[in-house]
Design an enzyme around this catalytic site. Sequence first.
Site, short mmCIF file in Angstrom:
data_model
loop_
_atom_site.label_atom_id
_atom_site.label_comp_id
_atom_site.label_asym_id
_atom_site.label_seq_id
_atom_site.Cartn_x
_atom_site.Cartn_y
_atom_site.Cartn_z
CB THR A 1 -6.76 -4.23 -10.13
OG1 THR A 1 -8.17 -4.19 -9.95
CG2 THR A 1 -6.32 -2.82 -10.56
CG ASP A 2 -11.33 -6.62 -11.72
OD1 ASP A 2 -10.99 -5.73 -10.90
OD2 ASP A 2 -12.18 -7.49 -11.45
CD GLU A 3 -11.21 -1.61 -8.35
OE1 GLU A 3 -11.11 -0.38 -8.32
OE2 GLU A 3 -11.50 -2.30 -7.37
CE1 TYR B 1 -5.40 -0.16 -6.33
CE2 TYR B 1 -7.59 -0.69 -7.19
CZ TYR B 1 -6.31 -1.08 -6.84
OH TYR B 1 -5.92 -2.40 -7.00
CE LYS C 1 -2.29 -2.15 -9.35
NZ LYS C 1 -1.05 -2.74 -8.75
CG ASN D 1 -13.28 -7.33 -5.93
OD1 ASN D 1 -13.32 -6.94 -7.09
ND2 ASN D 1 -13.54 -6.54 -4.91
P1 NAD Z 1 -2.38 -4.67 0.40
O1 NAD Z 1 -2.86 -3.27 0.53
O2 NAD Z 1 -2.88 -5.70 1.35
O3 NAD Z 1 -0.79 -4.71 0.47
C1 NAD Z 1 0.03 -3.82 -0.21
C2 NAD Z 1 1.45 -4.02 0.27
O4 NAD Z 1 2.30 -3.10 -0.44
C3 NAD Z 1 1.64 -3.71 1.77
O5 NAD Z 1 2.44 -4.71 2.37
C4 NAD Z 1 2.34 -2.37 1.77
O6 NAD Z 1 3.16 -2.16 2.91
C5 NAD Z 1 3.17 -2.47 0.49
N1 NAD Z 1 3.52 -1.14 -0.03
C6 NAD Z 1 2.69 -0.09 -0.24
N2 NAD Z 1 3.39 0.97 -0.69
C7 NAD Z 1 4.68 0.57 -0.80
C8 NAD Z 1 5.88 1.22 -1.21
N3 NAD Z 1 5.87 2.50 -1.61
N4 NAD Z 1 7.02 0.50 -1.21
C9 NAD Z 1 7.05 -0.79 -0.80
N5 NAD Z 1 5.95 -1.44 -0.37
C10 NAD Z 1 4.78 -0.78 -0.37
O7 NAD Z 1 -2.68 -5.10 -1.10
P2 NAD Z 1 -3.22 -6.46 -1.72
O8 NAD Z 1 -4.69 -6.48 -1.60
O9 NAD Z 1 -2.39 -7.57 -1.20
O10 NAD Z 1 -2.88 -6.20 -3.26
C11 NAD Z 1 -1.61 -6.53 -3.79
C12 NAD Z 1 -1.58 -6.16 -5.25
O11 NAD Z 1 -2.61 -6.87 -5.94
C13 NAD Z 1 -1.84 -4.68 -5.52
O12 NAD Z 1 -1.00 -4.27 -6.56
C14 NAD Z 1 -3.29 -4.62 -5.97
O13 NAD Z 1 -3.51 -3.55 -6.84
C15 NAD Z 1 -3.44 -5.96 -6.65
N6 NAD Z 1 -4.79 -6.54 -6.63
C16 NAD Z 1 -5.47 -6.69 -5.47
C17 NAD Z 1 -6.72 -7.29 -5.48
C18 NAD Z 1 -7.52 -7.49 -4.21
O14 NAD Z 1 -8.69 -7.87 -4.30
N7 NAD Z 1 -6.97 -7.28 -3.04
C19 NAD Z 1 -7.27 -7.74 -6.68
C20 NAD Z 1 -6.52 -7.55 -7.86
C21 NAD Z 1 -5.28 -6.97 -7.82
O1 DAU Z 2 -11.37 -5.73 -8.39
C1 DAU Z 2 -10.11 -5.81 -7.79
C2 DAU Z 2 -10.02 -4.77 -6.70
O2 DAU Z 2 -10.85 -5.22 -5.65
C3 DAU Z 2 -8.61 -4.51 -6.21
O3 DAU Z 2 -7.87 -3.97 -7.25
C4 DAU Z 2 -8.64 -3.54 -5.04
O4 DAU Z 2 -7.33 -3.36 -4.51
C5 DAU Z 2 -9.53 -4.10 -3.95
O5 DAU Z 2 -9.63 -3.19 -2.87
C6 DAU Z 2 -10.91 -4.39 -4.52
O6 DAU Z 2 -11.59 -3.16 -4.86
P1 DAU Z 2 -13.14 -2.93 -4.54
O7 DAU Z 2 -13.41 -1.49 -4.45
O8 DAU Z 2 -14.00 -3.76 -5.43
O9 DAU Z 2 -13.17 -3.63 -3.08
P2 DAU Z 2 -13.87 -3.21 -1.71
O10 DAU Z 2 -13.73 -4.38 -0.80
O11 DAU Z 2 -13.46 -1.88 -1.23
O12 DAU Z 2 -15.40 -3.11 -2.16
C7 DAU Z 2 -16.09 -4.23 -2.72
C8 DAU Z 2 -17.52 -3.80 -2.98
O13 DAU Z 2 -18.18 -3.59 -1.72
C9 DAU Z 2 -17.65 -2.50 -3.73
O14 DAU Z 2 -18.77 -2.55 -4.59
C10 DAU Z 2 -17.90 -1.46 -2.62
C11 DAU Z 2 -18.64 -2.26 -1.58
N1 DAU Z 2 -18.39 -1.85 -0.17
C12 DAU Z 2 -17.11 -1.80 0.24
C13 DAU Z 2 -16.81 -1.41 1.53
C14 DAU Z 2 -15.38 -1.33 2.00
C15 DAU Z 2 -19.45 -1.57 0.67
O15 DAU Z 2 -20.63 -1.63 0.30
N2 DAU Z 2 -19.15 -1.17 1.95
C16 DAU Z 2 -17.87 -1.07 2.41
O16 DAU Z 2 -17.66 -0.71 3.59
#
Ligand code: NAD
Ligand code: DAU
Length: 333
Positions: free
Chosen positions: A125-127, A149, A153, A178
């Site tokens: 992630t960019d975070e 988190y 990562k 995101n």
């Molecule tokens: P998600 O939370 O939707 O899914 C995570 C998956 O991992 C689930 O299926 C869960 O069951 C599995 N998992 C968790 N713990 C586990 C373990 N101990 N063993 C095996 N499986 C396990 O996540 P996502 O949003 O699909 O993100 C996937 C990846 O991409 C993550 O590594 C996250 O950090 C990264 N990422 C997400 C975003 C985003 O915006 N969602 C952006 C950038 C990077």
């Molecule tokens: O940037 C990549 C990341 O994006 C991934 O690594 C993470 O797994 C993913 O969860 C996401 O993180 P964020 O914290 O940016 O996503 P989230 O959807 O939780 O929040 C997006 C923005 O919205 C953030 O500024 C917080 C705000 N927010 C979020 C929630 C859930 C609200 O204002 N209200 C809310 O209820």
Amino acid sequence: MNLLIVGGAGFIGSNFIRHILKKYPTYRVINLDKLTYAGNLNNLKDIEGNANYQFIKGDIADERTVKKVFRLNKIDAVINYAAETHVDRSILDPSAFIKTDILGTYNLLEGIKEYKIAKYIQVSTDEVYGSIEKGKFTEESPFKPNSPYSASKAGGDLLCRACVKTYGLPIIVTHACNCYGPYQYPEKLIPLFITNIIENKKVPLYGEGQNIREWLYVLDHGNATDFILHKGKVGEVYNIGSGVEKQNLEITHFILDELGKDEAMIEKIKDRPAHDFRYALDCTKLKRLGWQSEYDFPSALRETIRWYLANDWWWKPLKSGGYLEYYKKQYQR
Ligand code: NAD
Ligand code: DAU
């Protein structure tokens, strides 16, 4: 190619598996997933009968499970999506984040070392770079994580770096912005706000909603990962972004407008602790290699809203149980 997709029952992993099985009919996919609250076999219902697809339930934090999967299967490449991913949950209880995102990654790296796997992609992630007021993060930017988190990562990513340097393992790390799209657990901003509005519930906006995120459609994340799997250079790090930056308030208004509601639905609540103000990625490196995003933001977000409208069978059960309300209460004024 035989792919081990780890964490493929979550949001991004399930969309990627669907993409791979459709685009490469000869590829075999094993999906290893613990099925945490975020893992959901309903995400893959349409492909569960596919002869090239196999699901294994297992925890990557358990060394024996991981070793067994490597021992019993012929694997050419591994893509690790498995993680605890929600910042708010990590603030309330980081323990599962440390186990999965650091220890789990370590176990997979031991597996690729022992079984001489040709390619491993760490999906990150960019975070990990922290927050940036102006400009963009490049692959050279230092890690400055601000939440449990992003720290966990970063820990996994740094282990990857160390394994490249120390053992010469064939690892690629990606840092994406995101993502949004179908099958995203309805605790993250976009699916939570869409589904709340459909249910006629208010949307909890942190602070004044000024924070900025860069938004990438999940199928573009999949295209980029596919591209990196086939054309990426091992040992390298790639940022994956869209260049589409939006304030949370803008996203909220977009969703409200699409669903015919107004700002009376917004409930401003206490801010997330250590809330990163802005993320933005410089993706020159990946673009120079030849990748470009395929989806434009307004159309893909509209498509996403339509998907949630048409698929309440998928998200309604996930919103029961009170956990979402529980942690939101921690942020109430
Ligand atoms: P998600 O939370 O939707 O899914 C995570 C998956 O991992 C689930 O299926 C869960 O069951 C599995 N998992 C968790 N713990 C586990 C373990 N101990 N063993 C095996 N499986 C396990 O996540 P996502 O949003 O699909 O993100 C996937 C990846 O991409 C993550 O590594 C996250 O950090 C990264 N990422 C997400 C975003 C985003 O915006 N969602 C952006 C950038 C990077
Ligand atoms: O940037 C990549 C990341 O994006 C991934 O690594 C993470 O797994 C993913 O969860 C996401 O993180 P964020 O914290 O940016 O996503 P989230 O959807 O939780 O929040 C997006 C923005 O919205 C953030 O500024 C917080 C705000 N927010 C979020 C929630 C859930 C609200 O204002 N209200 C809310 O209820």
